[in-house]
Design a protein around this motif. Structure first.
Motif, PDB file in Angstrom:
ATOM      1  N   ARG A 278       7.839  15.502  -8.902  1.00 56.04           N
ATOM      2  CA  ARG A 278       8.752  16.600  -9.233  1.00 56.04           C
ATOM      3  C   ARG A 278      10.043  16.072  -9.870  1.00 56.04           C
ATOM      4  NH1 ARG A 278       8.428  19.319  -4.812  1.00 56.04           N
ATOM      5  NH2 ARG A 278       6.767  20.591  -5.685  1.00 56.04           N
ATOM      6  N   GLY A 279      10.338  16.579 -11.049  1.00 56.91           N
ATOM      7  CA  GLY A 279      11.552  16.183 -11.748  1.00 56.91           C
ATOM      8  C   GLY A 279      11.437  14.864 -12.489  1.00 56.91           C
ATOM      9  N   ASN A 280      10.271  14.210 -12.392  1.00 54.64           N
ATOM     10  CA  ASN A 280      10.085  12.909 -13.034  1.00 54.64           C
ATOM     11  C   ASN A 280       9.167  12.957 -14.244  1.00 54.64           C
ATOM     12  OD1 ASN A 280      11.627  11.359 -11.115  1.00 54.64           O
ATOM     13  ND2 ASN A 280       9.972  11.721  -9.683  1.00 54.64           N
ATOM     14  N   ILE A 281       8.210  13.892 -14.230  1.00 49.68           N
ATOM     15  CA  ILE A 281       7.269  14.014 -15.338  1.00 49.68           C
ATOM     16  C   ILE A 281       7.049  15.488 -15.646  1.00 49.68           C
ATOM     17  CG2 ILE A 281       6.082  11.862 -14.716  1.00 49.68           C
ATOM     18  CD1 ILE A 281       3.708  13.586 -13.750  1.00 49.68           C
ATOM     19  N   ASN A 282       6.548  15.775 -16.834  1.00 53.37           N
ATOM     20  CA  ASN A 282       6.162  17.141 -17.185  1.00 53.37           C
ATOM     21  C   ASN A 282       4.914  17.502 -16.401  1.00 53.37           C
ATOM     22  OD1 ASN A 282       8.206  17.192 -19.148  1.00 53.37           O
ATOM     23  ND2 ASN A 282       6.823  16.368 -20.693  1.00 53.37           N
TER      24      ASN A 282
ATOM     25  N   ASN B 205       7.287   7.968 -26.164  1.00 50.35           N
ATOM     26  CA  ASN B 205       8.319   8.455 -27.073  1.00 50.35           C
ATOM     27  C   ASN B 205       9.235   7.269 -27.384  1.00 50.35           C
ATOM     28  OD1 ASN B 205      10.292   8.199 -25.046  1.00 50.35           O
ATOM     29  ND2 ASN B 205      10.286  10.368 -24.531  1.00 50.35           N
ATOM     30  N   ASP B 206      10.389   7.530 -27.963  1.00 45.99           N
ATOM     31  CA  ASP B 206      11.287   6.438 -28.355  1.00 45.99           C
ATOM     32  C   ASP B 206      11.784   5.601 -27.174  1.00 45.99           C
ATOM     33  OD1 ASP B 206      10.993   7.218 -30.968  1.00 45.99           O
ATOM     34  OD2 ASP B 206      12.878   8.341 -31.043  1.00 45.99           O
ATOM     35  N   ASP B 207      11.696   6.161 -25.948  1.00 53.12           N
ATOM     36  CA  ASP B 207      12.165   5.453 -24.767  1.00 53.12           C
ATOM     37  C   ASP B 207      11.064   4.694 -24.028  1.00 53.12           C
ATOM     38  OD1 ASP B 207      14.838   6.269 -25.098  1.00 53.12           O
ATOM     39  OD2 ASP B 207      14.432   8.172 -24.083  1.00 53.12           O
ATOM     40  N   GLY B 208       9.840   4.720 -24.546  1.00 49.23           N
ATOM     41  CA  GLY B 208       8.762   3.973 -23.905  1.00 49.23           C
ATOM     42  C   GLY B 208       7.601   4.843 -23.460  1.00 49.23           C
ATOM     43  N   PHE B 209       6.939   4.411 -22.390  1.00 42.96           N
ATOM     44  CA  PHE B 209       5.745   5.089 -21.885  1.00 42.96           C
ATOM     45  C   PHE B 209       6.102   6.071 -20.780  1.00 42.96           C
ATOM     46  CE2 PHE B 209       4.173   1.105 -23.632  1.00 42.96           C
ATOM     47  CZ  PHE B 209       3.127   1.556 -24.419  1.00 42.96           C
ATOM     48  N   PHE B 210       5.355   7.170 -20.727  1.00 42.96           N
ATOM     49  CA  PHE B 210       5.556   8.200 -19.726  1.00 42.96           C
ATOM     50  C   PHE B 210       4.212   8.810 -19.344  1.00 42.96           C
ATOM     51  CE2 PHE B 210       9.446   7.935 -22.114  1.00 42.96           C
ATOM     52  CZ  PHE B 210      10.413   7.931 -21.128  1.00 42.96           C
ATOM     53  N   LEU B 211       4.197   9.515 -18.227  1.00 44.28           N
ATOM     54  CA  LEU B 211       3.041  10.298 -17.814  1.00 44.28           C
ATOM     55  C   LEU B 211       3.396  11.771 -17.877  1.00 44.28           C
ATOM     56  CD1 LEU B 211       1.967   8.344 -14.600  1.00 44.28           C
ATOM     57  CD2 LEU B 211       0.983   8.149 -16.899  1.00 44.28           C
ATOM     58  N   GLN B 212       2.381  12.599 -18.056  1.00 44.11           N
ATOM     59  CA  GLN B 212       2.532  14.025 -17.858  1.00 44.11           C
ATOM     60  C   GLN B 212       1.233  14.544 -17.267  1.00 44.11           C
ATOM     61  OE1 GLN B 212       3.523  15.943 -21.561  1.00 44.11           O
ATOM     62  NE2 GLN B 212       1.459  15.803 -22.365  1.00 44.11           N
ATOM     63  N   ALA B 213       1.308  15.688 -16.592  1.00 44.51           N
ATOM     64  CA  ALA B 213       0.148  16.190 -15.863  1.00 44.51           C
ATOM     65  C   ALA B 213      -0.115  17.656 -16.170  1.00 44.51           C
ATOM     66  CB  ALA B 213       0.369  16.031 -14.363  1.00 44.51           C
TER      67      ALA B 213
ATOM     68  N   ALA C   6       1.415  25.327  -2.182  1.00 42.42           N
ATOM     69  CA  ALA C   6       0.765  24.012  -2.236  1.00 42.42           C
ATOM     70  C   ALA C   6       1.565  23.043  -3.105  1.00 42.42           C
ATOM     71  CB  ALA C   6      -0.661  24.149  -2.758  1.00 42.42           C
ATOM     72  N   HIS C   7       2.094  23.523  -4.218  1.00 41.13           N
ATOM     73  CA  HIS C   7       2.859  22.654  -5.111  1.00 41.13           C
ATOM     74  C   HIS C   7       4.165  22.192  -4.453  1.00 41.13           C
ATOM     75  CE1 HIS C   7       3.964  20.710  -8.788  1.00 41.13           C
ATOM     76  NE2 HIS C   7       4.911  21.563  -9.098  1.00 41.13           N
ATOM     77  N   GLN C   8       4.689  22.987  -3.533  1.00 43.23           N
ATOM     78  CA  GLN C   8       5.902  22.591  -2.814  1.00 43.23           C
ATOM     79  C   GLN C   8       5.597  21.607  -1.687  1.00 43.23           C
ATOM     80  OE1 GLN C   8       9.022  23.358  -3.851  1.00 43.23           O
ATOM     81  NE2 GLN C   8       7.863  24.258  -5.548  1.00 43.23           N
ATOM     82  N   THR C   9       4.353  21.623  -1.162  1.00 36.62           N
ATOM     83  CA  THR C   9       4.029  20.785  -0.010  1.00 36.62           C
ATOM     84  C   THR C   9       3.178  19.557  -0.336  1.00 36.62           C
ATOM     85  OG1 THR C   9       2.108  22.158   0.532  1.00 36.62           O
ATOM     86  CG2 THR C   9       4.180  22.737   1.593  1.00 36.62           C
ATOM     87  N   CYS C  10       2.448  19.571  -1.439  1.00 32.56           N
ATOM     88  CA  CYS C  10       1.585  18.444  -1.808  1.00 32.56           C
ATOM     89  C   CYS C  10       2.431  17.189  -2.041  1.00 32.56           C
ATOM     90  CB  CYS C  10       0.789  18.795  -3.069  1.00 32.56           C
ATOM     91  SG  CYS C  10      -0.155  17.413  -3.741  1.00 32.56           S
ATOM     92  N   PRO C  11       2.134  16.088  -1.352  1.00 33.19           N
ATOM     93  CA  PRO C  11       2.908  14.862  -1.540  1.00 33.19           C
ATOM     94  C   PRO C  11       2.916  14.344  -2.986  1.00 33.19           C
ATOM     95  CG  PRO C  11       1.637  14.715   0.472  1.00 33.19           C
ATOM     96  CD  PRO C  11       1.178  15.962  -0.231  1.00 33.19           C
ATOM     97  N   TYR C  12       1.826  14.523  -3.727  1.00 30.74           N
ATOM     98  CA  TYR C  12       1.795  14.081  -5.123  1.00 30.74           C
ATOM     99  C   TYR C  12       2.737  14.942  -5.966  1.00 30.74           C
ATOM    100  CZ  TYR C  12      -2.213  10.953  -4.502  1.00 30.74           C
ATOM    101  OH  TYR C  12      -3.038   9.924  -4.126  1.00 30.74           O
ATOM    102  N   SER C  13       2.753  16.245  -5.706  1.00 30.50           N
ATOM    103  CA  SER C  13       3.672  17.124  -6.425  1.00 30.50           C
ATOM    104  C   SER C  13       5.122  16.758  -6.113  1.00 30.50           C
ATOM    105  CB  SER C  13       3.412  18.590  -6.047  1.00 30.50           C
ATOM    106  OG  SER C  13       2.134  19.009  -6.480  1.00 30.50           O
ATOM    107  N   LYS C  14       5.391  16.464  -4.851  1.00 32.29           N
ATOM    108  CA  LYS C  14       6.744  16.062  -4.462  1.00 32.29           C
ATOM    109  C   LYS C  14       7.141  14.757  -5.138  1.00 32.29           C
ATOM    110  CE  LYS C  14       6.845  18.134   0.143  1.00 32.29           C
ATOM    111  NZ  LYS C  14       6.914  17.833   1.582  1.00 32.29           N
ATOM    112  N   ALA C  15       6.211  13.808  -5.197  1.00 31.53           N
ATOM    113  CA  ALA C  15       6.511  12.489  -5.761  1.00 31.53           C
ATOM    114  C   ALA C  15       6.815  12.554  -7.250  1.00 31.53           C
ATOM    115  CB  ALA C  15       5.349  11.531  -5.517  1.00 31.53           C
TER     116      ALA C  15
END
Length: 152
Positions: free
Chosen positions: A141-145, A101-109, A130-139
């Motif tokens: 969370r709040g950073n990407i869609n 977007n206008d602010d650069g590159f991003f990831l979404q999942a 699982a979404h509350q405990t998975c380390p990837y979900s935690k990493a």
């Protein structure tokens, strides 16, 4: 080889770690047109940019694979803790988009969690935990869609 450490802006831990269970140790050279090798030799792959004709993979595919595998592990743990049986043919299909977007590159999942023949309410409970405990979900969370879809 000279080494300088760069300190984060705040010198505080995000979470307190009691014990490190495993450390993935990978050296990447050449970036998206390079290679990735783990210190134990189990990972030795060519990297190519997304959409290129090369033989390698890319960081988005590696993130999708890692997150899917970790999420399945988190589902097994959550199901075990609440006494729910999971189907043996479960799977997670993860799509990681490299976007801009206008602010650069991003990831979404987008995670499509396939739990064939499960009762929907039980499938939702397992996936939510699982979404509350998975380390990837935690990493992420709040950073990407992140969109999670359950298929039964």
């Amino acid at each position: 080889m000279k080494s300088d450490k760069i300190q984060e802006v705040e010198n505080t831990e995000v979470v307190t770690i009691r014990k490190v269970l495993y450390s993935g140790n990978v050296l990447v050279t050449g970036g998206r047109d390079g290679e990735a090798k783990s210190n134990d030799g189990r990972l030795d792959i060519e990297l190519t940019p997304p959409g290129s004709k090369g033989n390698g993979t890319n960081p988005e595919q590696l993130l999708a694979a890692g997150w899917s595998a970790c999420f399945i592990g988190a589902m097994h743990l959550s199901a075990s803790n609440i006494g729910i049986s999971l189907p043996s043919n479960l799977s997670v299909h993860t799509v990681i988009d490299l976007a801009t977007n206008d602010d650069g590159f991003f990831l979404q999942a987008h995670l499509q969690v396939n739990l064939p023949d499960m009762i929907l309410s039980e499938a939702k409970e397992v996936v939510e935990i699982a979404h509350q405990t998975c380390p990837y979900s935690k990493a992420t969370r709040g950073n990407i869609n992140v969109k999670i879809e359950i298929m039964i």
